[in-house]
Write a protein that holds these residues in place. Structure first.
Motif, mmCIF file in Angstrom:
data_model
loop_
_atom_site.group_PDB
_atom_site.id
_atom_site.type_symbol
_atom_site.label_atom_id
_atom_site.label_comp_id
_atom_site.label_asym_id
_atom_site.label_seq_id
_atom_site.Cartn_x
_atom_site.Cartn_y
_atom_site.Cartn_z
ATOM 1 N N THR A 1 17.398 -5.648 -12.977
ATOM 2 C CA THR A 1 17.796 -6.598 -14.018
ATOM 3 C C THR A 1 16.976 -7.879 -13.915
ATOM 4 N N GLU A 2 16.814 -8.388 -12.701
ATOM 5 C CA GLU A 2 16.065 -9.628 -12.495
ATOM 6 C C GLU A 2 14.604 -9.463 -12.918
ATOM 7 N N TYR A 3 13.994 -8.347 -12.518
ATOM 8 C CA TYR A 3 12.601 -8.093 -12.888
ATOM 9 C C TYR A 3 12.462 -7.998 -14.406
ATOM 10 N N ASN A 4 13.369 -7.287 -15.043
ATOM 11 C CA ASN A 4 13.293 -7.093 -16.489
ATOM 12 C C ASN A 4 13.506 -8.396 -17.252
ATOM 13 N N LEU A 5 14.384 -9.260 -16.768
ATOM 14 C CA LEU A 5 14.552 -10.568 -17.414
ATOM 15 C C LEU A 5 13.266 -11.383 -17.305
ATOM 16 N N ALA A 6 12.619 -11.337 -16.142
ATOM 17 C CA ALA A 6 11.356 -12.065 -15.959
ATOM 18 C C ALA A 6 10.248 -11.481 -16.844
ATOM 19 N N LEU A 7 10.166 -10.162 -16.925
ATOM 20 C CA LEU A 7 9.155 -9.520 -17.773
ATOM 21 C C LEU A 7 9.410 -9.825 -19.246
ATOM 22 N N GLY A 8 10.657 -9.783 -19.669
ATOM 23 C CA GLY A 8 10.987 -10.133 -21.050
ATOM 24 C C GLY A 8 10.591 -11.575 -21.351
ATOM 25 N N GLN A 9 10.786 -12.465 -20.384
ATOM 26 C CA GLN A 9 10.389 -13.865 -20.554
ATOM 27 C C GLN A 9 8.876 -13.988 -20.678
ATOM 28 N N ARG A 10 8.126 -13.259 -19.831
ATOM 29 C CA ARG A 10 6.663 -13.301 -19.926
ATOM 30 C C ARG A 10 6.194 -12.807 -21.286
ATOM 31 N N ARG A 11 6.831 -11.772 -21.812
ATOM 32 C CA ARG A 11 6.453 -11.233 -23.122
ATOM 33 C C ARG A 11 6.716 -12.256 -24.224
ATOM 34 N N ALA A 12 7.875 -12.875 -24.198
ATOM 35 C CA ALA A 12 8.183 -13.895 -25.210
ATOM 36 C C ALA A 12 7.246 -15.083 -25.070
ATOM 37 N N ASP A 13 6.958 -15.497 -23.833
ATOM 38 C CA ASP A 13 6.076 -16.648 -23.593
ATOM 39 C C ASP A 13 4.655 -16.401 -24.078
ATOM 40 N N ILE A 14 4.124 -15.174 -23.877
ATOM 41 C CA ILE A 14 2.749 -14.898 -24.294
ATOM 42 C C ILE A 14 2.644 -14.908 -25.812
ATOM 43 N N VAL A 15 3.683 -14.438 -26.490
ATOM 44 C CA VAL A 15 3.695 -14.483 -27.958
ATOM 45 C C VAL A 15 3.734 -15.947 -28.409
ATOM 46 N N ARG A 16 4.578 -16.750 -27.790
ATOM 47 C CA ARG A 16 4.668 -18.175 -28.136
ATOM 48 C C ARG A 16 3.327 -18.863 -27.900
ATOM 49 N N THR A 17 2.722 -18.620 -26.752
ATOM 50 C CA THR A 17 1.427 -19.230 -26.425
ATOM 51 C C THR A 17 0.381 -18.870 -27.472
ATOM 52 N N TYR A 18 0.364 -17.632 -27.889
ATOM 53 C CA TYR A 18 -0.611 -17.186 -28.889
ATOM 54 C C TYR A 18 -0.374 -17.874 -30.229
ATOM 55 N N ARG B 1 11.540 -22.047 -38.528
ATOM 56 C CA ARG B 1 11.548 -21.980 -37.068
ATOM 57 C C ARG B 1 11.599 -20.502 -36.698
ATOM 58 N N VAL B 2 11.071 -20.168 -35.541
ATOM 59 C CA VAL B 2 11.103 -18.786 -35.075
ATOM 60 C C VAL B 2 11.561 -18.764 -33.619
ATOM 61 N N THR B 3 12.350 -17.769 -33.293
ATOM 62 C CA THR B 3 12.706 -17.507 -31.905
ATOM 63 C C THR B 3 12.130 -16.148 -31.547
ATOM 64 N N VAL B 4 11.391 -16.108 -30.453
ATOM 65 C CA VAL B 4 10.802 -14.872 -29.960
ATOM 66 C C VAL B 4 11.684 -14.375 -28.820
ATOM 67 N N SER B 5 12.174 -13.151 -28.946
ATOM 68 C CA SER B 5 12.986 -12.574 -27.874
ATOM 69 C C SER B 5 12.203 -11.466 -27.187
ATOM 70 N N GLY B 6 12.143 -11.555 -25.859
ATOM 71 C CA GLY B 6 11.441 -10.562 -25.056
ATOM 72 C C GLY B 6 12.405 -9.513 -24.548
ATOM 73 N N HIS B 7 11.991 -8.254 -24.640
ATOM 74 C CA HIS B 7 12.830 -7.121 -24.254
ATOM 75 C C HIS B 7 12.040 -6.167 -23.364
ATOM 76 N N THR B 8 12.759 -5.383 -22.574
ATOM 77 C CA THR B 8 12.141 -4.383 -21.711
ATOM 78 C C THR B 8 12.918 -3.073 -21.811
ATOM 79 N N CYS B 9 12.335 -2.025 -21.236
ATOM 80 C CA CYS B 9 13.072 -0.774 -21.100
ATOM 81 C C CYS B 9 13.974 -0.890 -19.877
ATOM 82 N N GLU B 10 14.701 0.160 -19.590
ATOM 83 C CA GLU B 10 15.687 0.097 -18.506
ATOM 84 C C GLU B 10 15.084 0.300 -17.118
ATOM 85 N N LEU B 11 13.802 0.602 -17.025
ATOM 86 C CA LEU B 11 13.166 0.786 -15.720
ATOM 87 C C LEU B 11 13.062 -0.563 -15.019
ATOM 88 N N GLY B 12 13.324 -0.609 -13.736
ATOM 89 C CA GLY B 12 13.243 -1.851 -12.971
ATOM 90 C C GLY B 12 14.600 -2.513 -12.817
#
Length: 175
Positions: A110-127, A97-108
């Protein structure tokens, strides 16, 4: 079993990154860019045999994160190549099993960065799902800016990381 998992983790870490998007990945302007080919087709075009990957390659793939550019959840060509190798390794190890964790830099924010990290993890999962990995074997989580790889290094913090476990380990931990 532990050797196979270790091998998978090490193989995931030896690859690098570049810049290319999925056909469904929005660009920063919000428009979708078409992909040159499907993930399976690009692997097939290279004539790769799924049994040609060594345990060392799987271990290398696991150790390195996939990096993203500022404000982006677009996979680079190198990231796509690494994910193709990871998908092969996961298909060869059906108990993993694999868990993909999405991360961001400190710019932006907290809410935006959590959403961006989620999009990054989701795109890897989708692929990975497009490459034949069963969706139930891939978990995703976003940490946003909360777990930096390196303080002050915005490039190294814009990433997706992988953690792996065998199904026996997951069941033992749930008890």
């Amino acid at each position: 079993m532990h050797h196979s998992l270790l091998s998978l983790l090490l193989a995931l870490g030896l690859s690098g990154c570049a810049a290319k998007s999925l056909s469904t990945t929005p660009t920063p302007t919000g428009t979708a860019r078409p992909a040159a080919s499907t993930p399976a087709a690009s692997a097939a075009n290279r004539g790769e045999d799924s049994r040609s990957n060594s345990d060392e390659e799987a271990e290398a793939l696991a150790a390195a994160p996939i990096y993203f550019t500022l404000d982006s959840a677009t996979l680079t060509p190198d990231a796509q190549d690494r994910l193709e190798r990871l998908a092969r390794a996961l298909r060869q190890r059906p108990d993993s099993r694999v868990t993909v964790s999405g991360h961001t830099c400190e710019l932006g924010t907290t809410e935006y960065n959590l959403a961006l990290g989620q999009r990054r993890a989701d795109i890897v999962r989708t692929y990975l799902v497009r490459l034949g990995v069963e969706p139930k074997r891939i978990g995703v989580v976003s940490y946003g800016e909360e777990r930096p790889a390196e303080e002050g290094s915005v490039e190294k913090n814009r990433r997706a990381e992988f953690s792996f476990r065998l199904s026996e380990q997951a069941q033992a931990g749930a008890r």
